[in-house]
Design a protein around this motif. Sequence first.
Motif, PDB file in Angstrom:
ATOM      1  N   LEU A  14       2.720  -2.897 -11.365  1.00 52.12           N
ATOM      2  CA  LEU A  14       3.145  -2.695  -9.980  1.00 52.12           C
ATOM      3  C   LEU A  14       4.054  -1.481  -9.879  1.00 52.12           C
ATOM      4  O   LEU A  14       5.121  -1.437 -10.495  1.00 52.12           O
ATOM      5  CB  LEU A  14       3.878  -3.941  -9.468  1.00 52.12           C
ATOM      6  CG  LEU A  14       4.468  -3.853  -8.049  1.00 52.12           C
ATOM      7  CD1 LEU A  14       3.368  -3.627  -7.021  1.00 52.12           C
ATOM      8  CD2 LEU A  14       5.264  -5.110  -7.730  1.00 52.12           C
TER       9      LEU A  14
ATOM     10  N   GLU B 219       0.596  -1.743  -4.425  1.00 52.44           N
ATOM     11  CA  GLU B 219      -0.122  -3.001  -4.593  1.00 52.44           C
ATOM     12  C   GLU B 219      -0.219  -3.369  -6.070  1.00 52.44           C
ATOM     13  O   GLU B 219      -0.272  -2.500  -6.939  1.00 52.44           O
ATOM     14  CB  GLU B 219      -1.533  -2.891  -4.001  1.00 52.44           C
ATOM     15  CG  GLU B 219      -1.547  -2.613  -2.507  1.00 52.44           C
ATOM     16  CD  GLU B 219      -2.942  -2.323  -1.980  1.00 52.44           C
ATOM     17  OE1 GLU B 219      -3.121  -2.402  -0.750  1.00 52.44           O
ATOM     18  OE2 GLU B 219      -3.837  -2.006  -2.797  1.00 52.44           O
ATOM     19  N   ARG B 220      -0.279  -4.658  -6.335  1.00 52.28           N
ATOM     20  CA  ARG B 220      -0.420  -5.119  -7.714  1.00 52.28           C
ATOM     21  C   ARG B 220      -1.773  -4.708  -8.297  1.00 52.28           C
ATOM     22  O   ARG B 220      -2.801  -4.779  -7.614  1.00 52.28           O
ATOM     23  CB  ARG B 220      -0.319  -6.648  -7.791  1.00 52.28           C
ATOM     24  CG  ARG B 220       1.063  -7.201  -7.499  1.00 52.28           C
ATOM     25  CD  ARG B 220       1.069  -8.699  -7.789  1.00 52.28           C
ATOM     26  NE  ARG B 220       2.373  -9.292  -7.530  1.00 52.28           N
ATOM     27  CZ  ARG B 220       2.720 -10.524  -7.903  1.00 52.28           C
ATOM     28  NH1 ARG B 220       1.843 -11.291  -8.541  1.00 52.28           N
ATOM     29  NH2 ARG B 220       3.921 -10.982  -7.624  1.00 52.28           N
TER      30      ARG B 220
ATOM     31  N   LEU C 209       0.679   2.863  -2.134  1.00 56.71           N
ATOM     32  CA  LEU C 209       0.504   1.560  -1.498  1.00 56.71           C
ATOM     33  C   LEU C 209       1.343   0.470  -2.142  1.00 56.71           C
ATOM     34  O   LEU C 209       1.646  -0.538  -1.491  1.00 56.71           O
ATOM     35  CB  LEU C 209      -0.976   1.161  -1.519  1.00 56.71           C
ATOM     36  CG  LEU C 209      -1.927   2.083  -0.755  1.00 56.71           C
ATOM     37  CD1 LEU C 209      -3.349   1.541  -0.824  1.00 56.71           C
ATOM     38  CD2 LEU C 209      -1.478   2.257   0.685  1.00 56.71           C
TER      39      LEU C 209
END
Length: 263
Positions: free
Chosen positions: A135, A170-171, A168
């Motif tokens: 992340l 995001e994971r 972004l």
Amino acid sequence: MPEMTYEKVLYSLENGVARVSMNDPATRNAGSAQMGEELFDAMTRASFEARAVVLTGEGKAFCSGANLGDASDMLADPRRDVGTLLDRHFNPVIIAMRNMEQPVVTAVRGAAAGVGAGLAMAGDLILCAESGFFLQAFRHVGLVPDGGSSWLLTRAVGRVRAMEMMLLGERLPAARALEWGLVNRVVPDEDLDAAALALAGELAQGPWSLRRIKQVAWAATDCTLEQALTNERLGQRDASRTEDFVEGVTAFAEKRSPVFKGR
């Protein structure tokens, strides 16, 4: 010089493998100045004692990023500089991992977030548990990538995917990290420690030339073809003068497995 007493890191050495583990599970191994100092000391120690290294984290996470749990004093200072923590305590760890001759296996369980993602990606081989994820959390707190992430991530997965992760926030779960080429292997959570130690154990029994393989591979990410050819040529010179080269060629001729001594 007396050995440092570790509180935020666990260190052990067995069969040529140094296991270095971030040890603050209550914060999911969030990075602090103390942890950075202890990690640097442990990596320096391993560079003298070990033939391979495993870097991992205790508990449910590899490293959840920098410890911002008590930021009130920092936020009150208009001249604050979060980069100071990096310069003094974590950038030296990343550089030590890259420059040490021993191959480093990073073993990721749970979060490898923020500077923790940088530490994970700085491994020469990267293992990830099924629960693991990467992340780039910086956008969520108004910061920019650190821990070498902008360099390591871009070279591992390409600019387009790296930009997606960084912009972004995001994971990136384990399966996709494997698909994107960010990690070498994904294993069940309960097998992660054993798999990392087994892989490092195999490296620890390898020839002296592994240190040159590591050097030329890292250098190749940021040099010209001409320089890569030169690095390979010099590496072959050094490797061919070792006892392990003699053993390797002799074992090949005798149709047996070589026994390398790392010299």
